[in-house]
Design a protein around this motif. Structure first.
Motif, PDB file in Angstrom:
ATOM      1  N   ASN A 125     -11.634 -13.821  -2.694  1.00 14.25           N
ATOM      2  CA  ASN A 125     -11.071 -14.820  -3.599  1.00 14.25           C
ATOM      3  C   ASN A 125     -11.149 -16.196  -2.943  1.00 14.25           C
ATOM      4  O   ASN A 125     -10.700 -16.388  -1.798  1.00 14.25           O
ATOM      5  CB  ASN A 125      -9.606 -14.498  -3.922  1.00 14.25           C
ATOM      6  CG  ASN A 125      -9.467 -13.290  -4.823  1.00 14.25           C
ATOM      7  OD1 ASN A 125      -9.614 -13.365  -6.037  1.00 14.25           O
ATOM      8  ND2 ASN A 125      -9.206 -12.143  -4.198  1.00 14.25           N
ATOM      9  N   GLU A 159      -5.520  -7.530  -4.855  1.00 16.32           N
ATOM     10  CA  GLU A 159      -4.753  -8.591  -5.486  1.00 16.32           C
ATOM     11  C   GLU A 159      -3.992  -8.070  -6.711  1.00 16.32           C
ATOM     12  O   GLU A 159      -2.997  -8.673  -7.119  1.00 16.32           O
ATOM     13  CB  GLU A 159      -5.663  -9.761  -5.866  1.00 16.32           C
ATOM     14  CG  GLU A 159      -6.137 -10.606  -4.673  1.00 16.32           C
ATOM     15  CD  GLU A 159      -7.115  -9.869  -3.781  1.00 16.32           C
ATOM     16  OE1 GLU A 159      -6.971  -9.962  -2.544  1.00 16.32           O
ATOM     17  OE2 GLU A 159      -8.008  -9.170  -4.332  1.00 16.32           O
ATOM     18  N   ASN A 160      -4.467  -6.976  -7.305  1.00 16.82           N
ATOM     19  CA  ASN A 160      -3.724  -6.363  -8.406  1.00 16.82           C
ATOM     20  C   ASN A 160      -2.724  -5.320  -7.905  1.00 16.82           C
ATOM     21  O   ASN A 160      -1.571  -5.303  -8.321  1.00 16.82           O
ATOM     22  CB  ASN A 160      -4.686  -5.714  -9.408  1.00 16.82           C
ATOM     23  CG  ASN A 160      -5.486  -6.743 -10.184  1.00 16.82           C
ATOM     24  OD1 ASN A 160      -4.992  -7.861 -10.421  1.00 16.82           O
ATOM     25  ND2 ASN A 160      -6.699  -6.406 -10.573  1.00 16.82           N
ATOM     26  N   THR A 161      -3.171  -4.443  -7.046  1.00 13.49           N
ATOM     27  CA  THR A 161      -2.289  -3.399  -6.496  1.00 13.49           C
ATOM     28  C   THR A 161      -2.621  -3.244  -5.023  1.00 13.49           C
ATOM     29  O   THR A 161      -3.766  -2.919  -4.669  1.00 13.49           O
ATOM     30  CB  THR A 161      -2.474  -2.059  -7.217  1.00 13.49           C
ATOM     31  OG1 THR A 161      -2.312  -2.252  -8.626  1.00 13.49           O
ATOM     32  CG2 THR A 161      -1.479  -1.035  -6.704  1.00 13.49           C
ATOM     33  N   SER A 162      -1.631  -3.504  -4.216  1.00 14.91           N
ATOM     34  CA  SER A 162      -1.871  -3.427  -2.765  1.00 14.91           C
ATOM     35  C   SER A 162      -1.419  -2.093  -2.156  1.00 14.91           C
ATOM     36  O   SER A 162      -1.740  -1.822  -0.995  1.00 14.91           O
ATOM     37  CB  SER A 162      -1.145  -4.574  -2.066  1.00 14.91           C
ATOM     38  OG  SER A 162       0.251  -4.489  -2.301  1.00 14.91           O
ATOM     39  N   ASP A 166      -8.706  -3.237  -6.121  1.00 15.66           N
ATOM     40  CA  ASP A 166      -8.418  -4.676  -6.063  1.00 15.66           C
ATOM     41  C   ASP A 166      -7.042  -4.870  -5.450  1.00 15.66           C
ATOM     42  O   ASP A 166      -6.028  -4.572  -6.083  1.00 15.66           O
ATOM     43  CB  ASP A 166      -8.483  -5.276  -7.466  1.00 15.66           C
ATOM     44  CG  ASP A 166      -8.352  -6.803  -7.449  1.00 15.66           C
ATOM     45  OD1 ASP A 166      -8.284  -7.391  -6.339  1.00 15.66           O
ATOM     46  OD2 ASP A 166      -8.314  -7.410  -8.541  1.00 15.66           O
ATOM     47  N   ARG A 198      -5.465 -15.909  -3.327  1.00 16.26           N
ATOM     48  CA  ARG A 198      -4.892 -14.606  -3.660  1.00 16.26           C
ATOM     49  C   ARG A 198      -5.087 -13.577  -2.555  1.00 16.26           C
ATOM     50  O   ARG A 198      -4.511 -12.497  -2.614  1.00 16.26           O
ATOM     51  CB  ARG A 198      -5.503 -14.098  -4.955  1.00 16.26           C
ATOM     52  CG  ARG A 198      -5.186 -14.973  -6.165  1.00 16.26           C
ATOM     53  CD  ARG A 198      -5.787 -14.383  -7.416  1.00 16.26           C
ATOM     54  NE  ARG A 198      -5.201 -13.064  -7.678  1.00 16.26           N
ATOM     55  CZ  ARG A 198      -5.677 -12.213  -8.577  1.00 16.26           C
ATOM     56  NH1 ARG A 198      -6.791 -12.520  -9.259  1.00 16.26           N
ATOM     57  NH2 ARG A 198      -5.089 -11.042  -8.775  1.00 16.26           N
ATOM     58  N   GLU A 256     -10.231  -2.792   0.031  1.00 16.59           N
ATOM     59  CA  GLU A 256     -10.533  -2.996  -1.390  1.00 16.59           C
ATOM     60  C   GLU A 256     -12.043  -3.167  -1.555  1.00 16.59           C
ATOM     61  O   GLU A 256     -12.777  -3.402  -0.591  1.00 16.59           O
ATOM     62  CB  GLU A 256      -9.785  -4.229  -1.924  1.00 16.59           C
ATOM     63  CG  GLU A 256     -10.171  -5.547  -1.265  1.00 16.59           C
ATOM     64  CD  GLU A 256      -9.479  -6.743  -1.908  1.00 16.59           C
ATOM     65  OE1 GLU A 256      -9.163  -6.655  -3.108  1.00 16.59           O
ATOM     66  OE2 GLU A 256      -9.257  -7.751  -1.212  1.00 16.59           O
TER      67      GLU A 256
END
Length: 444
Positions: A101, A66-69, A64, A132, A12
């Motif tokens: 994070n 943490e939003n989409t892995s 990101d 996160r 990321e």
């Protein structure tokens, strides 16, 4: 569709990174050989055509995790023939974690409560934080942060479990010494570099009923008991005195009530339960004893309640102008003091009298010896060469005086003995008459 290179894992926060390079081709010819390739919309990826049907799949911006892995990308290839033919190919892209994070506490501040006199090692509460990120970047360690006041020995009061965030009072806490304690705890991840955050913890010590009431008045440790004077003419409800007490606890544990336990005359006095005032309950009569003893109980409102007792001594008087009459015990003590004073006075008078008597005897003996010596002694008048007349030696009418001395000798003295004393005998002087003759003979 031929994939020449493909990576299904990407970090990321990696903008414009090439994921795959591939080439497409069609076995037809002419217009039927022309092709178009595209991917679904709303994906953070770009598909770029280079030359000779080579395409590059690259990130459009930073990803990101943490939003989409994970992303599932479908490539669709279509020719230009009639009817159009197409084919699809899908790949899965994993976004790997970067420690971007910091840990976050579930609350910015925590309020914990513990009752005083707790057992050492008591679990008083917990703090919790999350991260996160993933893997070691999300593994947290809790710690106590150094207090801003260097004199506060925080490490001797509380501790925190590094893995769970549980907080253990290390020793019993005393509400009367410490009502509240504020400190900060930190949570740090194990990433590289490590990120951390902190939260405020406010620890409230709850009061326990561990202090008995303390009587301020009347003082119970005084050398002599305090005696309250009560006039016989006092009306019912007369305020005799007030018991004053305090309690080191707080809240209902410090609420005090007063109660009359014992009295020489039970119906004569009453104690107000809320303020400790001792008042008369009726008129006094001649039959009432002159001295009374009251015992008042002071009790708090804790659970279980604690109490203390105080003794009052009351003396009935006809009026406040009447001399104070001490209690029997005080009178006995005063009697012993008076007897000792009397003994000291008698002893001093005896010593003084004996000394005075000795002085008088000594003086009497001395006077007696002098009187006897004077009666046995003789006195002789020495004629010598002292003329018995007056001579004018100045020519100015001044008379020259002749003197005689009386020599007193003690008994048995000789001419060579010392003088006992000398005494001057003044002559009687007669004035001369006219012509220089004396009008009288000089006398000695």
């Amino acid at each position: 569709m031929l994939m020449s290179s493909l990576s299904n894992v990407i970090l990321e926060n990696s903008p414009e990174t090439i994921l795959a390079v591939f080439r497409i081709k069609d076995r037809d010819s002419g217009e039927n050989r022309k092709m178009a390739c595209y991917i679904q919309e709303n994906l953070p990826f770009l598909l770029k055509l280079s030359v000779d049907n080579f395409y590059m799949l690259m990130t459009e911006g930073a990803l990101d995790r943490e939003n989409t892995s994970e992303y599932n990308i479908t490539f669709t290839v279509s020719d230009m023939g009639t009817p159009r033919l197409q084919t699809e190919h899908s790949i899965s892209v994993q976004v790997s974690d970067v420690n971007d994070n910091a840990p976050a506490f579930t609350h910015t501040s925590y309020t914990l409560r513990v009752r005083e006199n707790n057992s050492p090692g008591l679990h008083i509460g917990s703090v919790s934080a999350t991260d996160r990120d993933a893997g070691t970047n999300a593994q947290l360690t809790y710690s106590l942060l150094p207090p801003p006041e260097p004199h506060l020995a925080l490490a001797s009061l509380v501790a925190i479990d590094a893995d769970s965030g549980q907080l253990f009072a290390l020793r019993p806490l005393d509400y009367e010494a410490l009502q509240a304690l504020e400190f900060r705890v930190g949570a740090a991840d194990r990433g590289s570099p490590a990120l951390s955050s902190q939260a405020l913890v406010r620890l409230l010590v709850l009061d326990a009923n561990d202090n008995s009431p303390f009587v301020l008045y009347p003082m119970q440790n005084a050398s002599a008991p305090c005696t309250e004077l009560l006039p016989r003419a006092a009306e019912p409800g007369y305020l005799l005195t007030k018991v004053v007490a305090v309690d080191g606890d707080s809240g209902q544990n410090a609420w005090l009530s007063y109660q009359l336990l014992k009295a020489t005359e039970p119906g004569l006095f009453s104690v107000w339960p809320h303020n400790g005032e001792v008042r008369t309950a009726r008129l006094l009569s001649e039959r009432d004893a002159p001295k009374h003893r009251l015992m008042v109980l002071v009790r708090d409102n804790g659970e279980p309640p604690l109490s203390a007792s105080v003794t009052l001594h009351v003396l009935l008087v006809d009026g406040f102008s009447q001399p104070y009459l001490p209690l029997q015990e005080a009178a006995a003590e005063q009697g012993r003091g008076d007897a000792l004073t009397l003994h000291l006075v008698v002893a001093l008078a005896s010593v003084s009298s004996l000394f005075l008597l000795c002085v008088l005897v000594f003086m009497a003996v001395r006077l007696c010896r002098r009187s006897r010596a004077a009666s046995l002694s003789g006195c002789a008048v020495s004629q010598g060469h002292f003329p018995g007349h007056l001579v004018d030696v100045s020519g100015a009418g001044t008379l020259s005086h002749s003197y005689q001395y009386e020599v007193c000798l003690t008994e048995g003295s000789s001419g060579t003995s010392d003088f006992k004393f000398l005494k001057v005998i003044y002559p009687s002087i007669h004035a001369y008459g006219p012509g220089g003759k004396s009008e009288g003979n000089p006398t000695f």
